[in-house]
Design a protein around this motif. Structure first.
Motif, PDB file in Angstrom:
ATOM      1  N   UNK A  30      15.418   2.864  -4.433  1.00 32.27           N
ATOM      2  CA  UNK A  30      14.111   2.483  -3.893  1.00 32.27           C
ATOM      3  C   UNK A  30      13.458   1.379  -4.724  1.00 32.27           C
ATOM      4  N   UNK A  31      13.551   1.496  -6.050  1.00 31.28           N
ATOM      5  CA  UNK A  31      12.941   0.479  -6.914  1.00 31.28           C
ATOM      6  C   UNK A  31      13.625  -0.876  -6.739  1.00 31.28           C
ATOM      7  N   UNK A  32      14.957  -0.870  -6.616  1.00 32.31           N
ATOM      8  CA  UNK A  32      15.680  -2.133  -6.408  1.00 32.31           C
ATOM      9  C   UNK A  32      15.364  -2.733  -5.041  1.00 32.31           C
ATOM     10  N   UNK A  33      15.141  -1.866  -4.050  1.00 34.98           N
ATOM     11  CA  UNK A  33      14.760  -2.361  -2.724  1.00 34.98           C
ATOM     12  C   UNK A  33      13.432  -3.108  -2.782  1.00 34.98           C
ATOM     13  N   UNK A  34      12.527  -2.636  -3.625  1.00 37.07           N
ATOM     14  CA  UNK A  34      11.257  -3.338  -3.794  1.00 37.07           C
ATOM     15  C   UNK A  34      11.374  -4.560  -4.673  1.00 37.07           C
TER      16      UNK A  34
ATOM     17  N   UNK B 146      12.205  -8.412  -2.722  1.00 37.12           N
ATOM     18  CA  UNK B 146      11.089  -9.259  -2.272  1.00 37.12           C
ATOM     19  C   UNK B 146      10.133  -9.598  -3.411  1.00 37.12           C
ATOM     20  N   UNK B 147      10.020  -8.695  -4.398  1.00 32.41           N
ATOM     21  CA  UNK B 147       9.148  -8.983  -5.531  1.00 32.41           C
ATOM     22  C   UNK B 147       9.613 -10.190  -6.318  1.00 32.41           C
ATOM     23  N   UNK B 148      10.936 -10.341  -6.435  1.00 30.29           N
ATOM     24  CA  UNK B 148      11.485 -11.506  -7.132  1.00 30.29           C
ATOM     25  C   UNK B 148      11.113 -12.788  -6.407  1.00 30.29           C
ATOM     26  N   UNK B 149      11.215 -12.763  -5.080  1.00 29.30           N
ATOM     27  CA  UNK B 149      10.847 -13.944  -4.296  1.00 29.30           C
ATOM     28  C   UNK B 149       9.370 -14.274  -4.459  1.00 29.30           C
TER      29      UNK B 149
ATOM     30  N   UNK C 164       6.388  -0.090  -7.172  1.00 29.82           N
ATOM     31  CA  UNK C 164       6.698  -0.394  -8.565  1.00 29.82           C
ATOM     32  C   UNK C 164       7.815  -1.430  -8.667  1.00 29.82           C
ATOM     33  N   UNK C 165       8.846  -1.300  -7.810  1.00 30.52           N
ATOM     34  CA  UNK C 165       9.931  -2.278  -7.800  1.00 30.52           C
ATOM     35  C   UNK C 165       9.430  -3.650  -7.397  1.00 30.52           C
ATOM     36  N   UNK C 166       8.543  -3.686  -6.412  1.00 31.26           N
ATOM     37  CA  UNK C 166       7.947  -4.953  -5.988  1.00 31.26           C
ATOM     38  C   UNK C 166       7.192  -5.596  -7.144  1.00 31.26           C
ATOM     39  N   UNK C 167       6.338  -4.800  -7.801  1.00 28.55           N
ATOM     40  CA  UNK C 167       5.570  -5.316  -8.936  1.00 28.55           C
ATOM     41  C   UNK C 167       6.491  -5.741 -10.071  1.00 28.55           C
ATOM     42  N   UNK C 168       7.544  -4.970 -10.307  1.00 29.75           N
ATOM     43  CA  UNK C 168       8.490  -5.307 -11.369  1.00 29.75           C
ATOM     44  C   UNK C 168       9.202  -6.618 -11.086  1.00 29.75           C
ATOM     45  N   UNK C 169       9.586  -6.836  -9.829  1.00 32.33           N
ATOM     46  CA  UNK C 169      10.232  -8.097  -9.467  1.00 32.33           C
ATOM     47  C   UNK C 169       9.312  -9.284  -9.680  1.00 32.33           C
ATOM     48  N   UNK C 170       8.037  -9.100  -9.323  1.00 29.53           N
ATOM     49  CA  UNK C 170       7.060 -10.189  -9.498  1.00 29.53           C
ATOM     50  C   UNK C 170       6.848 -10.484 -10.977  1.00 29.53           C
TER      51      UNK C 170
END
Length: 221
Positions: free
Chosen positions: A56-60, A63-66, A111-117
């Motif tokens: 789930x975290x990697x799924x977020x 897009x967070x990286x982008x 959290x994954x989204x925020x982490x990617x950003x």
């Protein structure tokens, strides 16, 4: 040693020092040793990782990286770092007072989204996921964060390799760093016992707050 005991902290402790020593040591050599350390941590704590949560975290994170790339392009780095740092400090403050986040699919996606950003734009991506797992058992925290960081580092390295940023010089630099990383990893083995008895949560929040303060200081100085 810090990441081997707590589950995160390599970028917070090492990255600023490496930038001062030689900017060429970041990000590729740093990512290479981070992938190695995360993999070793995951293996040492095998059987404890929350693989569903990692997914789930990697799924977020994708897009967070982008979004992080877009933020780097659209916003001044110092102001983005300030916003991220203050946001993490607010989350840490709420956690200390009353907030009890749980690793549910929704919280892990966020959290994954925020982490990617934050990982892409500010080089500190661990705190969002760590805060979600702060009430979990210490072995599960270390194993889950190790798996998340290992896979995330490999993905980032793959993207950098496609961009032509991974070459012989970066591999040699990582080889010079590896013995120090392995030394810290070995020391962290017996040191883990210091945090297994309900002491990991304060350590996670302290390291997360430290990363946030670093971002705030960078923005204001």
């Amino acid at each position: 040693m810090v990441q081997g005991v707590v589950g995160l902290g390599l970028n917070l402790v090492a990255a600023p020092l490496l930038v001062l020593l030689d900017p060429a040591l970041v990000p590729v050599p740093m990512l290479l040793v981070a992938a190695l350390l995360s993999g070793l941590t995951m293996i040492r704590e095998r059987g404890h990782a929350d693989w569903r949560g990692v997914g789930w975290a990697l799924a977020g994170r994708t897009p967070g990286t982008a979004i992080g790339v877009l933020a780097v392009v659209a916003l001044p780095e110092r102001w983005f770092g300030l916003v991220v740092g203050l946001s993490v400090l607010v989350c840490v403050g709420l956690s200390v007072i009353a907030w009890r986040p749980r690793p549910t699919p929704r919280s892990l996606l966020v959290a994954g989204l925020a982490s990617g950003v934050t990982g892409t734009a500010a080089s500190i991506g661990g705190p969002p996921v760590a805060i979600v797992y702060q009430h979990s058992d210490a072995p599960q925290v270390r194993a889950t964060l190790g798996a998340y960081f290992a896979i995330g580092s490999v993905v980032s390295l793959g993207a950098l390799a496609l961009a032509g940023e991974v070459g012989g010089a970066e591999l040699v630099a990582a080889a010079w760093l590896a013995p120090f990383l392995l030394g810290g990893y070995l020391v962290s083995g017996p040191a883990r016992k210091l945090l297994d008895a309900n002491r990991l949560r304060p350590a996670l929040l302290t390291v997360s707050a430290g990363g946030a303060l670093l971002l705030v200081v960078r923005a204001l100085v």
